[in-house]
Each structure stands twice: as C-alpha cells, then as structure tokens.
Design a protein around this motif. Structure first.
Motif, PDB file in Angstrom:
ATOM      1  N   GLN A 192      -3.967  -2.302   6.680  1.00 47.12           N
ATOM      2  CA  GLN A 192      -3.298  -1.423   7.719  1.00 47.12           C
ATOM      3  C   GLN A 192      -2.784  -2.206   8.952  1.00 47.12           C
ATOM      4  O   GLN A 192      -1.777  -1.732   9.304  1.00 47.12           O
ATOM      5  CB  GLN A 192      -4.407  -0.292   7.980  1.00 47.12           C
TER       6      GLN A 192
ATOM      7  N   CYS B  99       0.780  -1.129  -0.017  1.00 48.31           N
ATOM      8  CA  CYS B  99      -0.058  -0.084  -0.100  1.00 48.31           C
ATOM      9  C   CYS B  99       0.846   1.125  -0.120  1.00 48.31           C
ATOM     10  O   CYS B  99       0.774   2.100  -0.990  1.00 48.31           O
ATOM     11  CB  CYS B  99      -0.890   0.078   1.143  1.00 48.31           C
ATOM     12  N   ASN B 100       1.689   1.482   1.015  1.00 46.62           N
ATOM     13  CA  ASN B 100       2.867   2.490   1.259  1.00 46.62           C
ATOM     14  C   ASN B 100       4.033   2.105   0.815  1.00 46.62           C
ATOM     15  O   ASN B 100       4.371   0.945   0.992  1.00 46.62           O
ATOM     16  CB  ASN B 100       2.614   3.079   2.504  1.00 46.62           C
TER      17      ASN B 100
ATOM     18  N   CYS C 126      -4.983   2.852   3.852  1.00 50.55           N
ATOM     19  CA  CYS C 126      -5.150   1.640   3.419  1.00 50.55           C
ATOM     20  C   CYS C 126      -6.325   1.012   4.175  1.00 50.55           C
ATOM     21  O   CYS C 126      -6.925   1.186   5.025  1.00 50.55           O
ATOM     22  CB  CYS C 126      -3.997   0.766   3.662  1.00 50.55           C
TER      23      CYS C 126
END
Length: 264
Positions: A107, A76-77, A102
């Motif tokens: 997350q 996601c990141n 997210c």
C-alpha cells in the motif's frame, strides 16, 4: 525612370526576404520537438523514488500507454488515467482505480506511485529504460518489456478482473475475484463462467465490435455477491459491444460506457 523603379522594387523584395529570415519573424518556423515514443509497448515498473525514499516495485507492477490514456497495475490494484505526451513532457490526469485492500508495504508503494505519476513529468528514454520525473525530483523508473504480440481474442481464456464505468474502474464484488472467465471461439461463439453459472452463445466479431447473440446460462443460485456480478456481466454481454486488446488486457464496453476488463 523605369530603371530606378525596378531598382526600388528589387530592394523592397530583398528587404522582405531578409525580414522573413529573422528569428521570431512572420514566415519563420521552428520544427516541433518530436514526442517521446511511449505507446506500442508495455513497461515494467522498477521503482518509485519519492522524497528520500526509494520503493522497489512488486512483481506484476506495470503500465502501458495508449492514445490519450495510461493503464496499469500496482501489483495489487488496476488503475487508469488520461495522459498526453508533448515533446519530452508527459501530463497525467486524475486516475481511477480499483480498491482492493493491499498489505501495508504494498500500500505504501501504491500510494507513492499514484502521487508521483500525476501532473507534468519529464520523460527520459535511454534504450529500454524510461524515467518519469516530477518538477520536485521524484521519479518512476521503468523498463520496456520485450516485444510481444497482443493476445488474440479468440482461443484465449479471459479472466474478468474489473468492472468499467466510463473512464473509471471498480473492483469485483467481494469473494468473486478470479471466478468469471470468457473464451471466444473462432467460429463466432463464446462460453465461460459468470462466476457461478456457465454461459454460452454466439459472439460475432466485426472490426472492433463484438455482437453478442442470445446467451444461455445454467440456473444455479449462488451467494448474493456472485449473483450481483453475474447480473452486471449479462448487462454488458448483450448486443453490440466495443472491444479492445492491449497486450494481454481485454476491454469490453457497451454503448452506455459500462463494461468489463479481463486479463489473458
């Protein structure tokens, strides 16, 4: 008398030699344990074990070690942190990360990964399998990716996915993800999109430096976030810029530390 002095000298030399071979004495040396080899390959994250919870990594979760840093994606990141390996110990400093929101399940995994991949970790490498373990017993398990050549600078379409400021990264302005792309030509040219407007011009490559000549752009007006991204990109794509490629990730960084990260 001469014979006696010679015998005493010989005994003194023997004593010094004997002292030099004792453990912990001056002149002795213990070979340093070689560092576990982590650089030069990409690693797919398989799972994170934190406490009594095992979290499987999502698709796209990977990390790569380079000299002094670890960079990666949580799926996601994107994140980056200082990292050093000494023997079988990996020390990871505080990470910087993009801040994309997210889904809750992703997350939870991302939070566990960040918490576990910090501080001192014991490294265990077995074939292509790598385990990073904290002193508390939490762990990150990874698998080495098949060897692949780094994507070439020229001829590859690079999608801008993050902004760089020194050792930190930030997400692109809202609504601009996937819009900015660059392609370098083999003849020293560059073209692409800044998110809204098209850009083209010269980009001379010398060693690890790309020198951008005057660039021309179209003149369309776009929404505020896109124009913000374009202004930031044009500040980076000006004059001499350091570039580096790690597998399929390109980093362009100006002298003031600002830059961009893009994926092939």
């Amino acid at each position: 008398m001469h014979t006696q002095r010679t015998a005493v000298a010989a005994l003194a030399l023997f004593a010094l030699a004997a002292c030099g071979t004792e453990n912990g004495s001056a002149g002795s040396s213990t070979p340093a344990e070689p560092d576990v080899p982590l650089t030069g390959a990409g690693w797919t994250v398989n799972s994170v074990s934190s406490g009594d919870t095992l979290r499987k990594a999502p698709a796209g979760a990977d990390i790569a070690f380079e000299k002094g840093r670890v960079n990666g994606s949580t799926g996601c990141n994107h994140f980056s942190a200082p990292a050093t390996v000494k023997g079988d110990t990996l020390t990871v400093g505080a990470a910087t990360s993009t801040l994309i929101g997210c889904p809750s399940k992703l997350q939870s995994y991302e939070t566990a990964l960040r918490k576990t991949l910090t501080g001192k970790l014991t490294v265990h490498l077995s074939g292509r399998n790598l385990t990073l373990r904290t002193a508390k017993g939490d762990s990150v398990k990874l698998t080495q990716k098949p060897a692949e050549r780094a994507a070439p600078l020229a001829g590859t379409t690079w999608k801008v996915d993050s902004l760089v400021d020194g050792a930190s990264m930030s997400t692109l302005p809202p609504g601009t993800a996937g819009k900015a792309r660059l392609t370098f030509g083999k003849g020293g040219s560059v073209s692409g999109s800044l998110g809204c407007n098209r850009v083209s011009g010269m980009a001379k490559v010398t060693g690890s430096t790309v020198t951008f000549g005057p660039l021309t752009t179209t003149r369309m007006m776009c929404k505020a976030p896109v124009m913000t991204l374009e202004r930031q990109l044009l500040k980076v794509l000006h004059g001499p810029v350091h570039y580096g490629i790690q597998h399929r990730v390109l980093t362009l960084k100006a002298h003031d530390g600002t830059g961009i990260r893009a994926t092939a």
